[in-house]
Design a protein around this motif. Structure first.
Motif, PDB file in Angstrom:
ATOM      1  N   ASN A 176       0.853  -1.189   0.000  1.00 49.25           N
ATOM      2  CA  ASN A 176       0.000   0.000   0.000  1.00 49.25           C
ATOM      3  C   ASN A 176       0.886   1.236   0.000  1.00 49.25           C
ATOM      4  N   ALA A 177       0.395   2.300  -0.608  1.00 44.56           N
ATOM      5  CA  ALA A 177       1.097   3.585  -0.584  1.00 44.56           C
ATOM      6  C   ALA A 177       0.057   4.688  -0.586  1.00 44.56           C
ATOM      7  N   GLY A 178       0.370   5.795   0.085  1.00 46.72           N
ATOM      8  CA  GLY A 178      -0.603   6.877   0.106  1.00 46.72           C
ATOM      9  C   GLY A 178      -0.129   8.102   0.855  1.00 46.72           C
ATOM     10  N   PHE A 179      -1.070   9.038   1.046  1.00 45.71           N
ATOM     11  CA  PHE A 179      -0.810  10.316   1.697  1.00 45.71           C
ATOM     12  C   PHE A 179      -1.863  10.545   2.771  1.00 45.71           C
ATOM     13  N   LEU A 180      -1.455  11.168   3.865  1.00 49.75           N
ATOM     14  CA  LEU A 180      -2.374  11.624   4.903  1.00 49.75           C
ATOM     15  C   LEU A 180      -2.109  13.103   5.156  1.00 49.75           C
ATOM     16  N   PHE A 181      -3.184  13.911   5.163  1.00 50.38           N
ATOM     17  CA  PHE A 181      -3.068  15.349   5.343  1.00 50.38           C
ATOM     18  C   PHE A 181      -3.749  15.753   6.645  1.00 50.38           C
ATOM     19  N   GLY A 182      -3.046  16.558   7.458  1.00 44.43           N
ATOM     20  CA  GLY A 182      -3.617  17.033   8.711  1.00 44.43           C
ATOM     21  C   GLY A 182      -2.630  16.856   9.843  1.00 44.43           C
ATOM     22  N   SER A 183      -2.778  17.664  10.891  1.00 43.42           N
ATOM     23  CA  SER A 183      -1.833  17.606  12.001  1.00 43.42           C
ATOM     24  C   SER A 183      -2.298  16.657  13.105  1.00 43.42           C
ATOM     25  N   ARG A 184      -3.600  16.600  13.365  1.00 42.73           N
ATOM     26  CA  ARG A 184      -4.138  15.709  14.399  1.00 42.73           C
ATOM     27  C   ARG A 184      -5.116  14.713  13.771  1.00 42.73           C
TER      28      ARG A 184
END
Length: 219
Positions: A176-184
């Motif tokens: 799997n590969a991906g991105f997560l956006f956000g601080s909390r």
């Protein structure tokens, strides 16, 4: 998705039919949704992940005399939770609308909750719908943090799946590969490709998902 109708004279028929059954009717008997980082939660902290995914089997390698039939892929919802037992060790559970149930542990090998790179591993045991189809997953979680609000992750994984001892099984190898956006609380996208099957027959399994990851505690 594609259906493969096996030549009746083919060897290891039980093992072959088992793997094709999974590919046809379930898209994935084992959960391959992602959204996991290399970082652990930390003791007493929790995370919850909810994702909408779409799986598709685009191709089957066949032997001479086999017949192929095209089918569409399938969407599914998945919810998972993870709790920090120690600073480095998490315990988690998951369930999805393919009737997959799973329990897992994750241990962070490199880095901490603030480091720009994190590496972890773990073990997951999964069941399909309460019947005698189960799997064991061994992931390697890697994640990079170019900024406080961006996580880039890659998770290579091996999965072994069987309908019981002595019945043969299927092997999943991929990532799997991906991105997560956000601080909390974070939102992201996940892509996965796995090669699934036995020595006699295999298929490429694709998965795409969008999801949110919600943190609880002092993360």
């Amino acid at each position: 998705m594609k259906i493969l109708l096996i030549n009746q004279n083919s060897p290891s028929m039980r093992s072959i039919y088992y793997s094709i059954f999974c590919l046809i009717f379930l898209s994935s008997c084992a959960s391959i949704a992602g959204f996991e980082e290399g970082r652990s939660n930390g003791k007493g902290n929790g995370t919850a992940i909810a994702s909408l995914n779409y799986s598709r089997t685009p191709d089957l390698d066949t032997e001479d005399g086999d017949e192929i039939i095209d089918l569409a892929g399938a969407p599914f919802l998945e919810i998972s939770g993870r709790y920090g037992l120690t600073e480095k060790l998490d315990f988690g559970v998951k369930v999805n609308t393919f009737l997959n149930l799973g329990a897992n542990v994750k241990y962070q090998l490199v880095g901490d909750r603030q480091s720009p790179f994190a590496l972890g591993t773990g073990l997951e045991f999964g069941l399909f719908g309460g019947i005698n189809i189960w799997n064991i997953q061994v992931p390697l979680y890697t994640s990079f943090y170019p900024s406080d609000k961006l996580c880039v992750y890659v998770t290579p994984k091996y999965i072994y799946q069987t309908a019981g001892f002595g019945n043969g099984g299927a092997n999943y190898v991929g990532a799997n590969a991906g991105f997560l956006f956000g601080s909390r609380h974070k939102f992201g996208i996940d892509f996965a490709y796995y090669r699934v099957g036995t020595a006699e027959s295999s298929a490429g399994l694709l998965n795409f998902g969008i999801g949110g990851k919600f943190l609880f505690g002092d993360n």
